[in-house]
Design an enzyme around this catalytic site. Structure first.
Site, PDB file in Angstrom:
ATOM      1  N   LYS A 129       0.812  -0.924  -0.023  1.00 29.67           N
ATOM      2  CA  LYS A 129       0.350  -0.288  -0.337  1.00 29.67           C
ATOM      3  C   LYS A 129       0.886   1.269   0.080  1.00 29.67           C
ATOM      4  CE  LYS A 129      -4.569  -1.597   2.236  1.00 29.67           C
ATOM      5  NZ  LYS A 129      -5.445  -1.113   2.338  1.00 29.67           N
ATOM      6  N   LYS A 185      -5.205  -9.908  -5.362  1.00 29.94           N
ATOM      7  CA  LYS A 185      -5.925 -10.601  -4.509  1.00 29.94           C
ATOM      8  C   LYS A 185      -7.798  -9.439  -5.001  1.00 29.94           C
ATOM      9  CE  LYS A 185      -5.845  -7.650  -0.512  1.00 29.94           C
ATOM     10  NZ  LYS A 185      -6.689  -7.582   0.955  1.00 29.94           N
ATOM     11  N   LYS A 245     -11.009  -3.975  -2.613  1.00 33.19           N
ATOM     12  CA  LYS A 245     -12.097  -2.866  -3.339  1.00 33.19           C
ATOM     13  C   LYS A 245     -12.114  -1.308  -3.265  1.00 33.19           C
ATOM     14  CE  LYS A 245     -13.520  -3.666   1.648  1.00 33.19           C
ATOM     15  NZ  LYS A 245     -11.804  -3.190   3.055  1.00 33.19           N
TER      16      LYS A 245
HETATM   17  N1  AQP Z   1      -9.598 -10.593  -1.893  1.00 36.83           N
HETATM   18  C1  AQP Z   1      -9.822 -11.632  -0.872  1.00 36.83           C
HETATM   19  N2  AQP Z   1     -10.111 -12.401  -0.683  1.00 36.83           N
HETATM   20  C2  AQP Z   1     -10.317 -13.718   0.987  1.00 36.83           C
HETATM   21  N3  AQP Z   1     -10.701 -12.874   1.709  1.00 36.83           N
HETATM   22  C3  AQP Z   1     -10.160 -10.978   1.704  1.00 36.83           C
HETATM   23  N4  AQP Z   1     -10.230 -10.275   2.489  1.00 36.83           N
HETATM   24  C4  AQP Z   1      -9.634  -8.874   1.670  1.00 36.83           C
HETATM   25  N5  AQP Z   1      -9.600  -8.841   0.770  1.00 36.83           N
HETATM   26  C5  AQP Z   1     -10.100 -10.547   0.263  1.00 36.83           C
HETATM   27  C6  AQP Z   1     -10.496 -10.053   4.008  1.00 36.83           C
HETATM   28  O1  AQP Z   1     -11.467  -9.463   4.093  1.00 36.83           O
HETATM   29  C7  AQP Z   1     -11.154  -8.906   5.342  1.00 36.83           C
HETATM   30  C8  AQP Z   1     -11.672  -7.777   5.594  1.00 36.83           C
HETATM   31  O2  AQP Z   1     -10.657  -7.139   4.671  1.00 36.83           O
HETATM   32  P1  AQP Z   1     -10.480  -5.718   5.203  1.00 36.83           P
HETATM   33  O3  AQP Z   1     -11.300  -4.463   4.935  1.00 36.83           O
HETATM   34  O4  AQP Z   1     -10.257  -5.093   6.403  1.00 36.83           O
HETATM   35  O5  AQP Z   1      -8.769  -4.942   4.489  1.00 36.83           O
HETATM   36  P2  AQP Z   1      -8.643  -6.079   3.195  1.00 36.83           P
HETATM   37  O6  AQP Z   1      -7.722  -7.481   3.607  1.00 36.83           O
HETATM   38  O7  AQP Z   1      -6.870  -4.929   2.771  1.00 36.83           O
HETATM   39  O8  AQP Z   1      -9.135  -6.024   2.363  1.00 36.83           O
HETATM   40  P3  AQP Z   1      -9.660  -5.407   0.723  1.00 36.83           P
HETATM   41  O9  AQP Z   1     -11.300  -5.662   0.324  1.00 36.83           O
HETATM   42  O10 AQP Z   1      -8.401  -5.423  -0.244  1.00 36.83           O
HETATM   43  O11 AQP Z   1      -9.889  -3.703   1.029  1.00 36.83           O
HETATM   44  P4  AQP Z   1      -9.258  -2.761   0.705  1.00 36.83           P
HETATM   45  O12 AQP Z   1      -8.431  -2.514  -0.685  1.00 36.83           O
HETATM   46  O13 AQP Z   1      -9.480  -1.414   1.256  1.00 36.83           O
HETATM   47  O14 AQP Z   1      -7.355  -2.552   1.608  1.00 36.83           O
HETATM   48  C9  AQP Z   1     -10.588  -9.232   5.475  1.00 36.83           C
HETATM   49  O15 AQP Z   1     -10.796 -10.681   7.215  1.00 36.83           O
HETATM   50  C10 AQP Z   1      -9.391  -9.884   4.685  1.00 36.83           C
HETATM   51  O16 AQP Z   1      -9.043 -11.208   4.865  1.00 36.83           O
END
Ligand code: AQP
Length: 325
Positions: free
Chosen positions: A111, A193, A196
């Site tokens: 990030k 992965k 969002k």
């Molecule tokens: N691609 C994924 N596959 C499976 N699990 C996922 N998680 C995130 N992406 C995937 C799981 O969702 C939970 C919440 O995630 P988060 O919002 O705390 O942060 P993150 O992991 O950084 O998710 P994002 O979607 O990638 O958000 P951004 O882009 O905002 O950083 C966690 O349990 C995560 O493991």
């Protein structure tokens, strides 16, 4: 009952990766565990957020928890910033965290672009705040996707380090990672992965996407060379689509492979889109029926319940460290 804690950032609209990797597991756990689920807004602001959007998304994430089947009668649902002890414990844990431990974190490296010049101190410290979230509630299990396992390892190290130095206060938690769906990949780039906050909306399928959006996104999803519909590690795009089909459609990968034995990508993708649409329809019906004011009330009640546990732990922590209350 063993205590479970997990959370999601209100940093965008939740996608099917968040659901399959984390939230689906939460729904099952709440029947025989004491579950605490948080909307982690303090984590979201570690990267720039539009304030009005953040407020909106915080309520949206809570609504997604409820529509997915998290029951506020069984589980505590609240917003992280409503319980001040999260930030308070993070500060104390900062004092026993070593800088190289945070420099190693792959999420930070991913990030913090531009040679880390633009990265905030908050982004660097994200894993310590996450450790505070978990340890405050003396959590036993943390249901997360695979990407968060490194952060849970750090949480375990900090809990053990604190306990060795100041006495047995914290429970050492473990990550609960599902075998399937732990890492749903981006539709436009199956090596990374699904995320969002990805630059392109063709990376993810949001839980609130319309049927037409879903169909378009799946149609545009990248595929691998070859024609056969078979699950193979050297076909990451297809493996990802098969995983989504299997988990949302409730069919085994073997059955899906057999179904498309003499068919091509076009048929497979068309049917996959319908599987996703069918999964999203009842979910979105529940989501749209939720009233924002009622959801806010659930969050306020949840914060009160969470604070009882959090303030008790903080009191123990302060005493152990030698801070006057
Ligand atoms: N691609 C994924 N596959 C499976 N699990 C996922 N998680 C995130 N992406 C995937 C799981 O969702 C939970 C919440 O995630 P988060 O919002 O705390 O942060 P993150 O992991 O950084 O998710 P994002 O979607 O990638 O958000 P951004 O882009 O905002 O950083 C966690 O349990 C995560 O493991």
């Amino acid at each position: 009952m063993e205590r479970i804690f997990s959370g999601v950032q209100p940093s965008g609209v939740l996608h099917i990766g968040n659901y399959l990797g984390a939230i689906k597991n939460w729904v099952n756990l709440q029947n025989d565990h004491q579950c605490i689920f948080c909307v982690v807004d303090l984590h979201a602001i570690t990267v720039s957020q539009d304030p009005k959007e953040l407020l909106k998304k915080t309520v949206e994430v809570a609504k997604i928890y409820l529509a997915a089947g998290i029951d506020p009668k069984k589980s505590t649902i609240f917003v992280q910033s409503h319980v001040k002890e999260h930030a308070e414990l993070a500060w104390i844990l900062n004092t026993i965290t070593k800088i190289p431990e945070l420099e190693r974190m792959t999420q930070f490296k991913d990030k913090a672009k531009d040679g880390k010049k633009e990265a905030s101190m908050g982004l660097f410290d994200y894993p310590v705040l996450m450790a505070a979230d978990i340890l405050l509630y003396k959590t036993v299990g943390v249901p997360v996707g695979e990407d968060q396992v490194q952060h849970i390892e750090l949480t375990r190290d900090l809990a053990q380090r604190f306990n060795n130095k100041f006495g047995e206060i914290f429970t050492v938690p473990k990550a609960l990672v599902r075998k399937e769906g732990a890492r749903i990949m981006g539709l436009d780039d199956p090596i990374k992965k699904m995320s969002k906050s990805a630059a392109s909306q063709y990376n993810y399928i949001s839980l609130t996407d319309s049927p037409d959006d879903v169909r378009e996104k799946i149609k545009k999803a990248v595929t691998d060379s070859g024609k056969e519909i078979v699950f193979s590690q050297d076909k990451p795009a297809l493996a990802n689509l098969l995983t989504i089909y299997s988990l949302l459609g409730g069919q085994t990968i073997k059955d899906i492979e057999a179904k498309y034995k003499d068919k091509g990508y076009a048929d497979f993708k068309k049917d996959l889109a319908e599987v996703v649409v069918e999964f999203l329809e009842p979910f979105q019906e529940k989501y749209n029926a939720l009233d924002d004011n009622e959801v806010l009330e659930i969050l306020r009640e949840g914060a009160k319940k969470a604070q009882v546990i959090a303030s008790q732990t903080m009191s123990e922590v302060k005493k152990a460290v030698g801070l006057i209350e």
